[in-house]
Write a protein that holds these residues in place. Structure first.
Motif, PDB file in Angstrom:
ATOM      1  N   GLY A 345       0.822  -1.208   0.000  1.00 43.59           N
ATOM      2  CA  GLY A 345       0.000   0.000   0.000  1.00 43.59           C
ATOM      3  C   GLY A 345       0.855   1.255   0.000  1.00 43.59           C
ATOM      4  N   LEU A 346       1.945   1.229   0.766  1.00 44.02           N
ATOM      5  CA  LEU A 346       2.838   2.390   0.812  1.00 44.02           C
ATOM      6  C   LEU A 346       3.536   2.593  -0.536  1.00 44.02           C
ATOM      7  N   MET A 347       3.894   1.469  -1.202  1.00 39.16           N
ATOM      8  CA  MET A 347       4.551   1.587  -2.502  1.00 39.16           C
ATOM      9  C   MET A 347       3.616   2.271  -3.489  1.00 39.16           C
ATOM     10  N   GLU A 348       2.315   1.871  -3.456  1.00 39.11           N
ATOM     11  CA  GLU A 348       1.344   2.508  -4.351  1.00 39.11           C
ATOM     12  C   GLU A 348       1.201   3.986  -4.013  1.00 39.11           C
ATOM     13  N   ARG A 349       1.183   4.284  -2.732  1.00 44.31           N
ATOM     14  CA  ARG A 349       0.978   5.654  -2.293  1.00 44.31           C
ATOM     15  C   ARG A 349       2.152   6.554  -2.683  1.00 44.31           C
ATOM     16  N   GLU A 350       3.373   6.031  -2.517  1.00 41.38           N
ATOM     17  CA  GLU A 350       4.551   6.851  -2.789  1.00 41.38           C
ATOM     18  C   GLU A 350       4.758   7.073  -4.280  1.00 41.38           C
ATOM     19  N   THR A 351       4.474   6.038  -5.100  1.00 43.22           N
ATOM     20  CA  THR A 351       4.777   6.169  -6.520  1.00 43.22           C
ATOM     21  C   THR A 351       3.560   6.564  -7.336  1.00 43.22           C
ATOM     22  N   GLY A 352       2.363   6.472  -6.748  1.00 47.76           N
ATOM     23  CA  GLY A 352       1.158   6.854  -7.474  1.00 47.76           C
ATOM     24  C   GLY A 352       0.748   5.863  -8.544  1.00 47.76           C
ATOM     25  N   THR A 353       1.271   4.648  -8.511  1.00 46.47           N
ATOM     26  CA  THR A 353       0.866   3.621  -9.471  1.00 46.47           C
ATOM     27  C   THR A 353       0.880   2.276  -8.768  1.00 46.47           C
ATOM     28  N   SER A 354       0.086   1.318  -9.303  1.00 46.57           N
ATOM     29  CA  SER A 354       0.130  -0.014  -8.712  1.00 46.57           C
ATOM     30  C   SER A 354       0.886  -0.983  -9.619  1.00 46.57           C
ATOM     31  N   GLU A 355       1.360  -0.510 -10.765  1.00 53.72           N
ATOM     32  CA  GLU A 355       2.127  -1.362 -11.685  1.00 53.72           C
ATOM     33  C   GLU A 355       3.580  -1.397 -11.230  1.00 53.72           C
ATOM     34  N   ILE A 356       4.087  -2.603 -10.993  1.00 59.20           N
ATOM     35  CA  ILE A 356       5.455  -2.696 -10.488  1.00 59.20           C
ATOM     36  C   ILE A 356       6.449  -2.106 -11.481  1.00 59.20           C
ATOM     37  N   GLY A 357       6.215  -2.365 -12.790  1.00 60.40           N
ATOM     38  CA  GLY A 357       7.153  -1.894 -13.796  1.00 60.40           C
ATOM     39  C   GLY A 357       7.237  -0.378 -13.873  1.00 60.40           C
ATOM     40  N   ARG A 358       6.173   0.312 -13.451  1.00 58.06           N
ATOM     41  CA  ARG A 358       6.174   1.774 -13.545  1.00 58.06           C
ATOM     42  C   ARG A 358       6.640   2.432 -12.244  1.00 58.06           C
ATOM     43  N   MET A 359       6.901   1.617 -11.231  1.00 60.84           N
ATOM     44  CA  MET A 359       7.477   2.186 -10.007  1.00 60.84           C
ATOM     45  C   MET A 359       8.976   2.372 -10.246  1.00 60.84           C
ATOM     46  N   GLY A 360       9.696   2.695  -9.216  1.00 61.04           N
ATOM     47  CA  GLY A 360      11.140   2.839  -9.373  1.00 61.04           C
ATOM     48  C   GLY A 360      11.644   3.899  -8.426  1.00 61.04           C
ATOM     49  N   GLY A 361      12.911   3.777  -8.081  1.00 57.20           N
ATOM     50  CA  GLY A 361      13.526   4.796  -7.244  1.00 57.20           C
ATOM     51  C   GLY A 361      13.146   4.723  -5.788  1.00 57.20           C
ATOM     52  N   LEU A 362      12.397   3.647  -5.388  1.00 53.80           N
ATOM     53  CA  LEU A 362      11.971   3.586  -3.982  1.00 53.80           C
ATOM     54  C   LEU A 362      13.176   3.412  -3.059  1.00 53.80           C
ATOM     55  N   TYR A 363      14.189   2.690  -3.549  1.00 55.23           N
ATOM     56  CA  TYR A 363      15.372   2.441  -2.710  1.00 55.23           C
ATOM     57  C   TYR A 363      16.132   3.743  -2.479  1.00 55.23           C
ATOM     58  N   GLN A 364      16.146   4.590  -3.516  1.00 59.14           N
ATOM     59  CA  GLN A 364      16.877   5.842  -3.420  1.00 59.14           C
ATOM     60  C   GLN A 364      16.158   6.841  -2.517  1.00 59.14           C
ATOM     61  N   TYR A 365      14.810   6.914  -2.693  1.00 59.95           N
ATOM     62  CA  TYR A 365      14.079   7.982  -2.000  1.00 59.95           C
ATOM     63  C   TYR A 365      13.437   7.530  -0.700  1.00 59.95           C
ATOM     64  N   ARG A 366      13.185   6.220  -0.545  1.00 57.51           N
ATOM     65  CA  ARG A 366      12.529   5.724   0.675  1.00 57.51           C
ATOM     66  C   ARG A 366      13.337   4.556   1.236  1.00 57.51           C
ATOM     67  N   PRO A 367      14.550   4.805   1.724  1.00 61.11           N
ATOM     68  CA  PRO A 367      15.413   3.698   2.176  1.00 61.11           C
ATOM     69  C   PRO A 367      14.800   2.892   3.319  1.00 61.11           C
ATOM     70  N   LEU A 368      14.052   3.564   4.210  1.00 58.19           N
ATOM     71  CA  LEU A 368      13.455   2.843   5.343  1.00 58.19           C
ATOM     72  C   LEU A 368      12.444   1.811   4.843  1.00 58.19           C
ATOM     73  N   LEU A 369      11.626   2.252   3.865  1.00 58.01           N
ATOM     74  CA  LEU A 369      10.625   1.355   3.294  1.00 58.01           C
ATOM     75  C   LEU A 369      11.304   0.162   2.636  1.00 58.01           C
ATOM     76  N   ALA A 370      12.395   0.432   1.934  1.00 59.27           N
ATOM     77  CA  ALA A 370      13.111  -0.638   1.241  1.00 59.27           C
ATOM     78  C   ALA A 370      13.654  -1.654   2.241  1.00 59.27           C
ATOM     79  N   THR A 371      14.210  -1.156   3.351  1.00 49.92           N
ATOM     80  CA  THR A 371      14.742  -2.063   4.372  1.00 49.92           C
ATOM     81  C   THR A 371      13.608  -2.882   4.976  1.00 49.92           C
ATOM     82  N   ALA A 372      12.467  -2.204   5.234  1.00 49.88           N
ATOM     83  CA  ALA A 372      11.335  -2.921   5.830  1.00 49.88           C
ATOM     84  C   ALA A 372      10.791  -3.965   4.872  1.00 49.88           C
ATOM     85  N   PHE A 373      10.907  -3.729   3.561  1.00 52.85           N
ATOM     86  CA  PHE A 373      10.393  -4.699   2.586  1.00 52.85           C
ATOM     87  C   PHE A 373      11.230  -5.969   2.577  1.00 52.85           C
ATOM     88  N   ILE A 374      12.544  -5.808   2.750  1.00 44.68           N
ATOM     89  CA  ILE A 374      13.435  -6.964   2.646  1.00 44.68           C
ATOM     90  C   ILE A 374      13.052  -8.057   3.644  1.00 44.68           C
TER      91      ILE A 374
END
Lengths: 499, 130
Positions: A345-374
């Motif tokens: 849900g947070l990934m959709e909220r931050e990137t404004g899309t639910s398509e995985i291919g159209r997301m990107g840059g989450l690791y660069q801009y949201r490092p905490l979220l990326a760590t929590a995802f792992i």
């Protein structure tokens, strides 16, 4: 201490009623919701401590002696599930403070959420088969309303499928209850365990077992009855989807564990073969579905299905080690799935899309979220320092001990494919660099307080999972204790019927 | 008598599955209604049908005079009827809302949550980063 067992049902009921009375006051509802969930979590912890110290606890409602009245009974499996569901419920309520829009709150998100918790906890701790059916209906009607809350087109669409198939499942469950009552004259599960002889003599045991498997299998999203799940779980907002993914399928799997170990402890080869085939097919098809998905929450929904296969595999072995693996896997899967859906849900909220291919840059801009995802993602794939690894290890050890090579091979291959599925999400949504307009979107941020409410629970869930993986011994011992009580139903029956 | 109710209940459940597999959502709902009633009749039959006294305890006694009918299956059915009534009312409203939002009652048109667009293999955004 007998009143303690009633708390997991009473606390959400009181919260529910109070929140309904305060339906015009949004702040009161929000405070009540969090407070109720916190009390529920506290009660769950106390129940775990009580069961850990003094063994199985039972209480007779209205002081009617055991086979005649309704019994509430808590063994290590139920206690663990009640405690863990209290924990994830608290996390989801906090997330929902920012993750649920105002309109949905006005239309009763908080009362419905606690009604759902009441149904789930009731199903976990009841010792009566018909009462279990009633709790199922309580959680179903709450989940129906939560699913359509907001009245979006795709929500109505997913709800039609979800409601239809679940009513058929209830009918299958109810008819198996009716047949069992007609043959044995009792509905108390502990009493039923001792009166299954006429059913066995008539040769009806596999029939009743298969009816239960269909009823609970639909709720647990097992092959070939899982198609409703990826059609509906991604339609509601993330907190609702997270509590569904974390707890609803687990209720189905819990009922399977309870009914099959108590009523059919020495299954015919037929029942066992069916369980193992269903388990293998569920694991495989779930992960195949996940591999081709582009929509992040639908991908996660398919992984929910795949995980259920592991639990049923542990049940299909019918050994203490297999059950211990299954119980441990259920325990860790609840926070894993809840946190994954919250992160989705947070990934959709931050990137404004639910398509995985159209997301990107989450690791660069949201490092905490990326760590929590792992943590939950690689726990799901069964990577060593995470709790999923210990669950899968125990299950595979149990399979090797029984020399069931085929299902063990399937489990290992599915683990690898799950890794591929989550690595795809990681590679595309997190590692891929963001496009120009996406970078601008990351600038248009939520205020700091909202961000803390959304990311706090996710971080807590991921941290707990990481700690659980690094120091898994206590939970493994608890799961083993639960499995011993499932294999040998003597103490359970004695706790309910006395003497 | 039990044979008759058993056959009727089986026929109701069979008929309900026929309706459940039709393509119209309205027939699906009618199928659900028939299914829940078929299951109720099954519980009723499993509780044994006998001609006897109602289980009413006379004044001064502690148990009703033998033989008496078993009231429990009826209590179970009553609970099941109440629950299924509520759930079916919800389902009917849901199907109506779905119809009102999309003007179709065919189950083939229930596709908003699972769009069927084919995968575009040439779309670079869908590829893994090399």
């Amino acid at each position: 201490m007998k009143t303690l067992l009633v708390l997991p049902i009473i606390v959400p009921a009181i919260t529910d009623v109070c929140a309904l009375l305060a339906r015009r006051h949004r702040t009161v509802q929000r405070v009540l919701g969090v407070f109720g969930a916190a009390v529920l979590f506290g009660a769950g912890t106390l129940i775990i401590a009580e069961v850990h110290a003094h063994g199985i606890q039972a209480v007779q409602m209205g002081n009617w002696p055991a086979p005649f009245g309704i019994t509430l009974v808590v063994d290590p499996l139920s206690a663990g599930l009640v405690g863990i569901s209290g924990f994830v419920a608290l996390a989801v309520t906090v997330y929902a403070l920012a993750g649920i829009d105002e309109v949905r709150e006005q239309f009763g998100f908080h009362p419905l959420f606690h009604l759902l918790l009441m149904g789930i906890n009731g199903a976990f701790i009841t010792g009566d088969l018909f009462n279990l059916y009633v709790w199922y209906e309580v959680l179903l009607i709450a989940s129906f309303a939560l699913l359509v809350l907001g009245n979006e087109r795709k929500q109505l669409d997913g709800a039609v499928k979800y409601v239809g198939i679940n009513l058929v499942a209830s009918a299958a469950f109810l008819s198996s209850v009716g047949i069992l009552y007609g043959l044995t004259g009792t509905l108390n599960m502990a009493d039923l365990a001792g009166s299954m002889e006429p059913v066995r003599e008539l040769g009806l045991e596999p029939v009743v077992a298969m009816l239960f498997l269909i009823g609970f299998g639909i709720k647990a999203a097992l092959f070939p009855l899982f198609y409703w799940l990826p059609a509906s779980y991604h339609t509601p907002p993330a907190p609702i989807a997270a509590i569904f993914a974390g707890l609803l399928t687990k209720v189905g799997v819990y009922s399977l564990l309870r009914v099959f170990t108590l009523l059919f402890p020495n299954p015919s080869g037929y029942t066992q073969a069916v369980l193992l085939i269903v388990a293998g097919a569920t694991m495989l098809l779930g992960v195949f579905g996940a591999l081709v998905q582009q929509h992040v929450l639908r991908l996660l929904a398919f992984l929910v299905i795949s995980a259920m296969g592991y639990v049923v595999m542990g049940l299909g072995f019918f050994t203490t080690l297999g059950l211990a693996g299954a119980v441990f896997y259920v325990f860790q899967d609840v926070p894993v799935k809840t946190s994954l859906f919250l992160i989705g849900g947070l990934m959709e909220r931050e990137t404004g899309t639910s398509e995985i291919g159209r997301m990107g840059g989450l690791y660069q801009y949201r490092p905490l979220l990326a760590t929590a995802f792992i943590v939950p993602a690689f726990s799901l794939a069964g990577f060593p320092p995470f709790p999923g690894f210990w669950g899968k290890l125990t299950l595979i050890q149990a399979g090797l001990a029984q020399e069931r090579w085929a299902i063990v091979a399937v489990a290992l291959v599915v683990g690898l494919l799950t890794l591929l599925a989550v690595a795809q999400v990681w590679g595309r949504a997190f590692w891929q660099s963001a496009t120009v307009e996406e970078r601008e979107e990351f600038g248009a941020d939520d205020p700091r307080g909202v961000r803390a409410l959304l990311q706090g629970p996710v971080a807590v869930l991921a941290g707990t999972l990481f700690a659980l993986g690094c120091y898994a011994e206590p939970l493994l011992a608890f799961a083993h204790d639960a499995a011993v009580h499932l294999t040998d139903s003597g103490p359970y029956i004695q706790a309910v019927l006395g003497g | 008598m039990e044979q008759i109710t058993a056959i009727v209940s089986g026929a109701m459940i069979a008929g309900s599955f026929y309706l459940l597999m039709r393509r119209s959502l309205l027939r699906f709902v009618i199928g659900l209604i028939l299914l829940s009633n078929g299951v109720n009749l099954l519980i009723f039959t499993m509780g044994r049908l006998i001609r006897t006294q109602p289980p009413i305890i006379p004044e001064g006694a502690k148990v009703p005079p033998e033989p008496f009918a078993n009231p429990l299956p009826q209590a179970l059915i009553l609970t099941a009827i109440v629950i299924s009534f509520g759930l079916l009312a919800f389902t009917l409203v849901l199907v109506y809302r779905h119809f009102a939002a999309g003007t179709s009652i065919e189950s083939d048109d229930v596709r908003a949550s699972e769009p069927t667009e084919p995968l575009d293999v040439d779309d670079q955004a869908r590829r893994l980063p090399a």
